[in-house]
Design a protein around this motif. Sequence first.
Motif, mmCIF file in Angstrom:
data_model
loop_
_atom_site.group_PDB
_atom_site.id
_atom_site.type_symbol
_atom_site.label_atom_id
_atom_site.label_comp_id
_atom_site.label_asym_id
_atom_site.label_seq_id
_atom_site.Cartn_x
_atom_site.Cartn_y
_atom_site.Cartn_z
ATOM 1 N N PRO A 123 -13.062 -2.930 -0.066
ATOM 2 C CA PRO A 123 -11.599 -3.014 -0.138
ATOM 3 C C PRO A 123 -10.960 -1.634 -0.084
ATOM 4 O O PRO A 123 -11.496 -0.660 -0.604
ATOM 5 N N HIS A 124 -9.807 -1.559 0.560
ATOM 6 C CA HIS A 124 -9.063 -0.296 0.584
ATOM 7 C C HIS A 124 -8.429 -0.079 -0.790
ATOM 8 O O HIS A 124 -7.815 -0.997 -1.353
ATOM 9 N N PRO A 125 -8.539 1.122 -1.346
ATOM 10 C CA PRO A 125 -8.048 1.339 -2.717
ATOM 11 C C PRO A 125 -6.545 1.185 -2.881
ATOM 12 O O PRO A 125 -6.074 0.981 -4.010
ATOM 13 N N ASP A 126 -5.777 1.279 -1.791
ATOM 14 C CA ASP A 126 -4.334 1.087 -1.900
ATOM 15 C C ASP A 126 -3.915 -0.354 -1.633
ATOM 16 O O ASP A 126 -2.733 -0.677 -1.718
ATOM 17 N N THR A 127 -4.893 -1.205 -1.308
ATOM 18 C CA THR A 127 -4.587 -2.602 -0.994
ATOM 19 C C THR A 127 -5.033 -3.535 -2.110
ATOM 20 O O THR A 127 -4.262 -4.371 -2.585
ATOM 21 N N LEU A 128 -6.288 -3.410 -2.549
ATOM 22 C CA LEU A 128 -6.769 -4.199 -3.685
ATOM 23 C C LEU A 128 -6.519 -3.400 -4.966
ATOM 24 O O LEU A 128 -7.146 -2.363 -5.184
ATOM 25 N N VAL A 129 -5.608 -3.898 -5.803
ATOM 26 C CA VAL A 129 -5.191 -3.108 -6.973
ATOM 27 C C VAL A 129 -5.174 -3.940 -8.253
ATOM 28 O O VAL A 129 -4.201 -3.884 -9.031
ATOM 29 N N PRO A 130 -6.219 -4.711 -8.557
ATOM 30 C CA PRO A 130 -6.177 -5.540 -9.774
ATOM 31 C C PRO A 130 -6.119 -4.736 -11.058
ATOM 32 O O PRO A 130 -5.669 -5.233 -12.090
ATOM 33 N N GLN A 131 -6.610 -3.485 -11.024
ATOM 34 C CA GLN A 131 -6.527 -2.603 -12.197
ATOM 35 C C GLN A 131 -5.692 -1.365 -11.896
ATOM 36 O O GLN A 131 -5.856 -0.331 -12.524
ATOM 37 N N GLY A 132 -4.776 -1.496 -10.947
ATOM 38 C CA GLY A 132 -3.944 -0.373 -10.548
ATOM 39 C C GLY A 132 -4.523 0.356 -9.355
ATOM 40 O O GLY A 132 -5.592 0.015 -8.839
ATOM 41 N N GLY A 133 -3.798 1.376 -8.886
ATOM 42 C CA GLY A 133 -4.207 2.116 -7.696
ATOM 43 C C GLY A 133 -4.292 3.607 -7.954
ATOM 44 O O GLY A 133 -4.434 4.054 -9.088
ATOM 45 N N GLY A 134 -4.203 4.369 -6.884
ATOM 46 C CA GLY A 134 -4.273 5.819 -6.986
ATOM 47 C C GLY A 134 -5.696 6.330 -6.926
ATOM 48 O O GLY A 134 -6.647 5.592 -6.665
ATOM 49 N N ASP A 135 -5.845 7.627 -7.175
ATOM 50 C CA ASP A 135 -7.147 8.284 -7.124
ATOM 51 C C ASP A 135 -7.757 8.321 -8.523
ATOM 52 O O ASP A 135 -7.107 8.709 -9.491
ATOM 53 N N THR A 136 -9.023 7.938 -8.611
ATOM 54 C CA THR A 136 -9.674 7.869 -9.925
ATOM 55 C C THR A 136 -9.800 9.241 -10.564
ATOM 56 O O THR A 136 -9.567 9.419 -11.764
ATOM 57 N N ARG B 15 -5.647 6.004 -11.748
ATOM 58 C CA ARG B 15 -6.460 4.810 -11.492
ATOM 59 C C ARG B 15 -7.511 4.669 -12.584
ATOM 60 O O ARG B 15 -8.081 5.654 -13.046
ATOM 61 N N CYS B 16 -7.771 3.437 -12.977
ATOM 62 C CA CYS B 16 -8.709 3.178 -14.073
ATOM 63 C C CYS B 16 -10.082 3.768 -13.773
ATOM 64 O O CYS B 16 -10.709 3.401 -12.769
ATOM 65 N N PRO B 17 -10.596 4.679 -14.619
ATOM 66 C CA PRO B 17 -11.902 5.276 -14.351
ATOM 67 C C PRO B 17 -13.054 4.302 -14.535
ATOM 68 O O PRO B 17 -14.168 4.553 -14.072
ATOM 69 N N GLY B 18 -12.796 3.185 -15.218
ATOM 70 C CA GLY B 18 -13.853 2.214 -15.441
ATOM 71 C C GLY B 18 -13.933 1.130 -14.382
ATOM 72 O O GLY B 18 -14.668 0.151 -14.550
ATOM 73 N N GLU B 19 -13.225 1.305 -13.262
ATOM 74 C CA GLU B 19 -13.219 0.249 -12.245
ATOM 75 C C GLU B 19 -14.607 0.025 -11.652
ATOM 76 O O GLU B 19 -15.032 -1.119 -11.438
ATOM 77 N N ASP B 20 -15.355 1.093 -11.374
ATOM 78 C CA ASP B 20 -16.712 0.933 -10.843
ATOM 79 C C ASP B 20 -17.594 0.159 -11.816
ATOM 80 O O ASP B 20 -18.397 -0.691 -11.418
ATOM 81 N N PRO C 81 0.807 -1.233 0.000
ATOM 82 C CA PRO C 81 0.000 0.000 0.000
ATOM 83 C C PRO C 81 0.832 1.271 0.000
ATOM 84 O O PRO C 81 0.485 2.245 -0.686
ATOM 85 N N GLU C 82 1.917 1.295 0.752
ATOM 86 C CA GLU C 82 2.784 2.481 0.752
ATOM 87 C C GLU C 82 3.386 2.708 -0.634
ATOM 88 O O GLU C 82 3.490 3.848 -1.109
ATOM 89 N N ALA C 83 3.731 1.613 -1.310
ATOM 90 C CA ALA C 83 4.275 1.719 -2.663
ATOM 91 C C ALA C 83 3.227 2.249 -3.633
ATOM 92 O O ALA C 83 3.556 3.011 -4.549
ATOM 93 N N VAL C 84 1.959 1.863 -3.448
ATOM 94 C CA VAL C 84 0.892 2.369 -4.315
ATOM 95 C C VAL C 84 0.819 3.888 -4.205
ATOM 96 O O VAL C 84 0.734 4.602 -5.216
ATOM 97 N N ARG C 85 0.858 4.391 -2.981
ATOM 98 C CA ARG C 85 0.794 5.854 -2.790
ATOM 99 C C ARG C 85 2.019 6.534 -3.404
ATOM 100 O O ARG C 85 1.901 7.613 -4.014
ATOM 101 N N PHE C 86 3.175 5.930 -3.255
ATOM 102 C CA PHE C 86 4.404 6.482 -3.828
ATOM 103 C C PHE C 86 4.323 6.484 -5.356
ATOM 104 O O PHE C 86 4.638 7.480 -6.011
ATOM 105 N N PHE C 87 3.873 5.379 -5.930
ATOM 106 C CA PHE C 87 3.852 5.202 -7.375
ATOM 107 C C PHE C 87 2.876 6.158 -8.048
ATOM 108 O O PHE C 87 3.132 6.647 -9.147
ATOM 109 N N TYR C 88 1.740 6.435 -7.408
ATOM 110 C CA TYR C 88 0.728 7.279 -8.035
ATOM 111 C C TYR C 88 0.856 8.756 -7.659
ATOM 112 O O TYR C 88 -0.030 9.545 -7.970
ATOM 113 N N ASP C 89 1.957 9.125 -7.047
ATOM 114 C CA ASP C 89 2.274 10.530 -6.806
ATOM 115 C C ASP C 89 2.962 11.064 -8.073
ATOM 116 O O ASP C 89 4.038 10.596 -8.448
#
Length: 415
Positions: free
Chosen positions: A345-358, A363-368, A48-56
């Motif tokens: 699911p926490h968005p920084d933990t479950l990342v099958p289509q990537g992470g970050g803020d939609t 982050r994939c806008p079509g995830e919903d 999860p920390e890496a997800v936040r780092f990667f999507y900055d």
Amino acid sequence: MTPLIQDRTAALLLEGYGWLPDTRRRTPVGGTVRTRLLGRTAVALHGPEAVRFFYDEDHVRRTGALPGPVLDTLFGRGAVHTLDGADHRVRKALFVGRLTGPAAAASFAAHAETAWETAFAPAGRREVVLFDEAALVLARAVRDWAGLPYDDGQVQDLARDCVAMVDGFATPGPRHLRARRARSRQEEHLARAVEAARASAASAADTPFGAFVRHGEAEGRPLDLHTAAVELLNIARPAIAVAWFVAFAGHALHRWPETRARLRADEGDGGRPGPYATAFAHEVRRFYPFVPFIGGLAARDLEWRGEPVPEGALLLLDVYGQNHDPDLWPDPYRFDPGRFLSRPPHPDTLVPQGGGDTRTGHRCPGEDITVAALAALSRALARQTWTVPPQDLRIPLRRIPTAPRSGVRIVLPPA
């Protein structure tokens, strides 16, 4: 003197989904995974920390990160995935405005359910390859939902070509050539359609297609025909790629038949799929392999957990490994939709289509839409009567993207 790191591109092609998790396991605990891919220094991130780092965006840029073969098959040249900064925010806002939120997800899922019912209505159908049928159902759904210019014959070509684009992006050889040809065909079709729409009242249609026809970039100029076609395919292709998850859902329902009864009884507001169907969709996306990792480039000289990362280095976010990390998911190789029933699911933990803020990030806008459609079609499948004949249901992890080898063949009862 720093030892020379061997390029691991060939190993990735041979090992598939297991390559990065296995590389991480061979690295000392707490150490940073350093390797080389496509001749570039690469640093792998996980957790999860890496997800936040990667999507900055101050850390990672997308411009120049995707290799040409991926652009020429999966995303398209000039796609939103390749942009940064203001250009990305302006383009992404169009996707966000049309593809995110409960209303958009529910609307697309309803179209998918209608297309599913139509596909299974004809009497006399005995055997269905679930993957193929789901791709065609989803192509019809995205056409009707997005207002895409395809007749019934052309929508079959759209389904076939979008499957080819996803299937061939990560491999050399015939699959890759098919993917390139498929993208060229569909880009040409949509570019002609956008040009015709701009010369007619169709440009004002309140649909995703109409929105891209009218869309202006940060400089105020409209999208060129090619880029408009690319981005329209970036609506159609991911929607049709949900077929991979539908095939996995069929695999799960066969392997864990107790989930079928739970899905049959699941009911939400207004007859929509309820909490169990949504949890089932999340678990399918977590458990089964889809995206192995996501890449970007270090925007400047960085430091990750005390280790230097030079500007321009390739940063890899470990997706498959994170979704099966026992520190994040107890008993990660057990299929258990119940793990998502008590909380989303926490968005920084479950990342099958990537992470970050939609809305503001990558982050994939079509995830919903993916979750809603998968929940709806999984419930529809559970409510049907079918059996599974003998077939090869193995899922080869060396193949990217993978799926059950047979596509999941099901036999329907006589009418």
